[in-house]
Design a protein around this motif. Structure first.
Motif, PDB file in Angstrom:
ATOM      1  N   THR A 200      25.707 -37.516  22.452  1.00  0.00           N
ATOM      2  CA  THR A 200      24.394 -37.128  21.943  1.00  0.00           C
ATOM      3  C   THR A 200      23.994 -35.783  22.550  1.00  0.00           C
ATOM      4  O   THR A 200      24.406 -35.469  23.674  1.00  0.00           O
ATOM      5  CB  THR A 200      23.330 -38.188  22.296  1.00  0.00           C
ATOM      6  OG1 THR A 200      23.314 -38.385  23.707  1.00  0.00           O
ATOM      7  CG2 THR A 200      23.633 -39.512  21.610  1.00  0.00           C
ATOM      8  N   PRO A 201      23.195 -34.970  21.854  1.00  0.00           N
ATOM      9  CA  PRO A 201      22.698 -35.221  20.497  1.00  0.00           C
ATOM     10  C   PRO A 201      23.806 -35.102  19.455  1.00  0.00           C
ATOM     11  O   PRO A 201      24.747 -34.326  19.629  1.00  0.00           O
ATOM     12  CB  PRO A 201      21.638 -34.139  20.304  1.00  0.00           C
ATOM     13  CG  PRO A 201      22.106 -33.008  21.166  1.00  0.00           C
ATOM     14  CD  PRO A 201      22.737 -33.664  22.375  1.00  0.00           C
ATOM     15  N   LYS A 202      23.698 -35.861  18.400  1.00  0.00           N
ATOM     16  CA  LYS A 202      24.709 -35.851  17.347  1.00  0.00           C
ATOM     17  C   LYS A 202      24.527 -34.619  16.450  1.00  0.00           C
ATOM     18  O   LYS A 202      23.419 -34.326  16.017  1.00  0.00           O
ATOM     19  CB  LYS A 202      24.580 -37.095  16.467  1.00  0.00           C
ATOM     20  CG  LYS A 202      24.558 -38.422  17.192  1.00  0.00           C
ATOM     21  CD  LYS A 202      25.909 -38.837  17.688  1.00  0.00           C
ATOM     22  CE  LYS A 202      25.846 -40.254  18.254  1.00  0.00           C
ATOM     23  NZ  LYS A 202      27.117 -40.677  18.873  1.00  0.00           N
ATOM     24  N   PRO A 203      25.622 -33.924  16.164  1.00  0.00           N
ATOM     25  CA  PRO A 203      25.523 -32.886  15.137  1.00  0.00           C
ATOM     26  C   PRO A 203      25.421 -33.554  13.776  1.00  0.00           C
ATOM     27  O   PRO A 203      25.670 -34.752  13.643  1.00  0.00           O
ATOM     28  CB  PRO A 203      26.853 -32.134  15.282  1.00  0.00           C
ATOM     29  CG  PRO A 203      27.802 -33.178  15.775  1.00  0.00           C
ATOM     30  CD  PRO A 203      26.993 -34.078  16.678  1.00  0.00           C
ATOM     31  N   SER A 204      25.051 -32.812  12.767  1.00  0.00           N
ATOM     32  CA  SER A 204      25.089 -33.381  11.418  1.00  0.00           C
ATOM     33  C   SER A 204      26.545 -33.598  11.035  1.00  0.00           C
ATOM     34  O   SER A 204      27.449 -32.920  11.536  1.00  0.00           O
ATOM     35  CB  SER A 204      24.412 -32.439  10.419  1.00  0.00           C
ATOM     36  OG  SER A 204      25.197 -31.265  10.236  1.00  0.00           O
ATOM     37  N   ILE A 205      26.787 -34.541  10.129  1.00  0.00           N
ATOM     38  CA  ILE A 205      28.162 -34.777   9.689  1.00  0.00           C
ATOM     39  C   ILE A 205      28.703 -33.546   8.954  1.00  0.00           C
ATOM     40  O   ILE A 205      29.901 -33.260   9.008  1.00  0.00           O
ATOM     41  CB  ILE A 205      28.254 -36.043   8.802  1.00  0.00           C
ATOM     42  CG1 ILE A 205      29.704 -36.395   8.497  1.00  0.00           C
ATOM     43  CG2 ILE A 205      27.434 -35.894   7.532  1.00  0.00           C
ATOM     44  CD1 ILE A 205      30.548 -36.758   9.708  1.00  0.00           C
ATOM     45  N   ALA A 206      27.826 -32.785   8.320  1.00  0.00           N
ATOM     46  CA  ALA A 206      28.260 -31.560   7.648  1.00  0.00           C
ATOM     47  C   ALA A 206      28.729 -30.525   8.662  1.00  0.00           C
ATOM     48  O   ALA A 206      29.785 -29.898   8.501  1.00  0.00           O
ATOM     49  CB  ALA A 206      27.136 -30.990   6.788  1.00  0.00           C
ATOM     50  N   GLN A 207      27.956 -30.339   9.734  1.00  0.00           N
ATOM     51  CA  GLN A 207      28.339 -29.369  10.756  1.00  0.00           C
ATOM     52  C   GLN A 207      29.584 -29.836  11.510  1.00  0.00           C
ATOM     53  O   GLN A 207      30.487 -29.038  11.798  1.00  0.00           O
ATOM     54  CB  GLN A 207      27.196 -29.162  11.752  1.00  0.00           C
ATOM     55  CG  GLN A 207      27.473 -28.076  12.792  1.00  0.00           C
ATOM     56  CD  GLN A 207      27.692 -26.714  12.164  1.00  0.00           C
ATOM     57  OE1 GLN A 207      26.791 -26.166  11.550  1.00  0.00           O
ATOM     58  NE2 GLN A 207      28.905 -26.163  12.293  1.00  0.00           N
ATOM     59  N   ALA A 208      29.651 -31.124  11.825  1.00  0.00           N
ATOM     60  CA  ALA A 208      30.811 -31.659  12.535  1.00  0.00           C
ATOM     61  C   ALA A 208      32.075 -31.503  11.703  1.00  0.00           C
ATOM     62  O   ALA A 208      33.154 -31.214  12.236  1.00  0.00           O
ATOM     63  CB  ALA A 208      30.586 -33.124  12.874  1.00  0.00           C
ATOM     64  N   THR A 209      31.954 -31.681  10.388  1.00  0.00           N
ATOM     65  CA  THR A 209      33.103 -31.525   9.494  1.00  0.00           C
ATOM     66  C   THR A 209      33.536 -30.070   9.422  1.00  0.00           C
ATOM     67  O   THR A 209      34.732 -29.766   9.436  1.00  0.00           O
ATOM     68  CB  THR A 209      32.761 -32.051   8.092  1.00  0.00           C
ATOM     69  OG1 THR A 209      32.406 -33.437   8.189  1.00  0.00           O
ATOM     70  CG2 THR A 209      33.930 -31.903   7.142  1.00  0.00           C
ATOM     71  N   ALA A 210      32.564 -29.161   9.347  1.00  0.00           N
ATOM     72  CA  ALA A 210      32.879 -27.729   9.337  1.00  0.00           C
ATOM     73  C   ALA A 210      33.622 -27.334  10.606  1.00  0.00           C
ATOM     74  O   ALA A 210      34.616 -26.596  10.561  1.00  0.00           O
ATOM     75  CB  ALA A 210      31.596 -26.915   9.196  1.00  0.00           C
ATOM     76  N   ASP A 211      33.165 -27.841  11.741  1.00  0.00           N
ATOM     77  CA  ASP A 211      33.805 -27.521  13.017  1.00  0.00           C
ATOM     78  C   ASP A 211      35.190 -28.145  13.116  1.00  0.00           C
ATOM     79  O   ASP A 211      36.128 -27.528  13.648  1.00  0.00           O
ATOM     80  CB  ASP A 211      32.933 -28.018  14.180  1.00  0.00           C
ATOM     81  CG  ASP A 211      31.616 -27.265  14.286  1.00  0.00           C
ATOM     82  OD1 ASP A 211      31.534 -26.138  13.761  1.00  0.00           O
ATOM     83  OD2 ASP A 211      30.672 -27.811  14.889  1.00  0.00           O
ATOM     84  N   PHE A 212      35.335 -29.375  12.616  1.00  0.00           N
ATOM     85  CA  PHE A 212      36.606 -30.085  12.733  1.00  0.00           C
ATOM     86  C   PHE A 212      37.687 -29.441  11.872  1.00  0.00           C
ATOM     87  O   PHE A 212      38.790 -29.169  12.339  1.00  0.00           O
ATOM     88  CB  PHE A 212      36.408 -31.550  12.329  1.00  0.00           C
ATOM     89  CG  PHE A 212      37.649 -32.385  12.454  1.00  0.00           C
ATOM     90  CD1 PHE A 212      38.054 -32.867  13.689  1.00  0.00           C
ATOM     91  CD2 PHE A 212      38.406 -32.692  11.332  1.00  0.00           C
ATOM     92  CE1 PHE A 212      39.201 -33.641  13.810  1.00  0.00           C
ATOM     93  CE2 PHE A 212      39.556 -33.463  11.433  1.00  0.00           C
ATOM     94  CZ  PHE A 212      39.958 -33.941  12.686  1.00  0.00           C
TER      95      PHE A 212
END
Length: 261
Positions: A200-212
């Motif tokens: 935490t804090p959790k990133p948005s799933i959109a941002q986490a996907t972009a980073d991944f």
């Protein structure tokens, strides 16, 4: 109130379309579009949205370069992507319910509800709170930002040719761009809150996907609604018109936002 009711579970049987065979098109040298769709539940069959998008994409890509897959399990999500060899993704689209820190591919489906209930009831019987790890494992229908930290995810990430250099990812649905998501329960239930124990804090799933995946990803920061293409214009209508030319999801506020690595 019994143990299951405390989770406010909604169980619905669904038919869905079958996931394509692993060997179909994945080993053919193509550059194209991959469209995943989860369980739409109250928003209807997300397969309709996927087919509508395919029709639109046929203007740019040949039919054999567009793959549509019913995807309601996060483990299958990673397994499927790990099978790609020569086929390279130029566009990845996902039709799914979402809530900030996760895509709910298996939203209200039987598999997800059963797995969740079993895990929760086991914690109740042993008299201890369910753990972060147990919830992550139990939520087979939810692709969390935390799932990108697992071994199965890192295996997919190691495939450097999965996406083209100019590829984009788009999440068609609600709230995938909302960051700092905090999970909560209605006391005395303790289930979703366990996800707040780590990362935490959790990133948005959109941002986490972009980073991944290191690719630009689009997501919404509000709820979404259904629109129909009628006479060349996207319109909100109370009932699905018989002769519409397309169907899509669109954010209630603004448009799909861009999230870059």
């Amino acid at each position: 109130m019994d143990e299951i009711d405390e989770l406010n579970l909604i169980v619905a049987e669904i038919d869905g379309r079958n996931v394509l065979d692993w060997d179909v098109t994945l080993n053919i040298k193509n550059l194209g579009v991959l469209i995943f769709y989860g369980n739409g539940a109250e928003l209807g069959d997300f397969g309709q949205f996927a087919e509508s998008l395919k029709k639109e994409k046929l203007k740019t890509y040949p039919k054999e370069n567009i793959i549509i897959v019913s995807m309601q399990n996060k483990n299958l999500f990673f397994d499927y992507l790990s099978k790609f060899n020569k086929f390279q993704i130029e566009e990845l689209h996902v039709f799914s319910h979402a809530a900030g820190g996760g895509l709910y591919l298996g939203y209200h489906n039987q598999e997800s509800a059963t797995s969740r209930t079993i895990a929760y009831n086991q914690s109740v019987r042993r008299g201890t709170k369910i753990t972060y790890e147990e919830v992550i494992e139990a939520e087979v229908g939810a692709l969390f930002t935390d799932d990108y930290l697992t071994k199965k995810a890192l295996k997919v990430k190691s495939n450097k040719t999965l996406f083209s250099p100019t590829a984009t990812i788009k999440f068609w649905g609600c709230n995938s761009g909302v960051s700092n998501w905090v999970y909560s329960d209605t006391p005395p239930t303790y289930y979703w809150s366990a996800l707040n124990e780590k990362n935490t804090p959790k990133p948005s799933i959109a941002q986490a996907t972009a980073d991944f995946f290191q690719r630009e990803t689009f997501g919404a920061t509000s709820g979404s609604h259904i629109e129909f293409l009628v006479n060349g214009k996207w319109q909100i209508m109370k009932k699905q018109p018989k002769n519409h030319q397309g169907i899509r999801l669109h954010p209630d506020k603004g448009n799909y936002n861009s999230y870059k690595p």
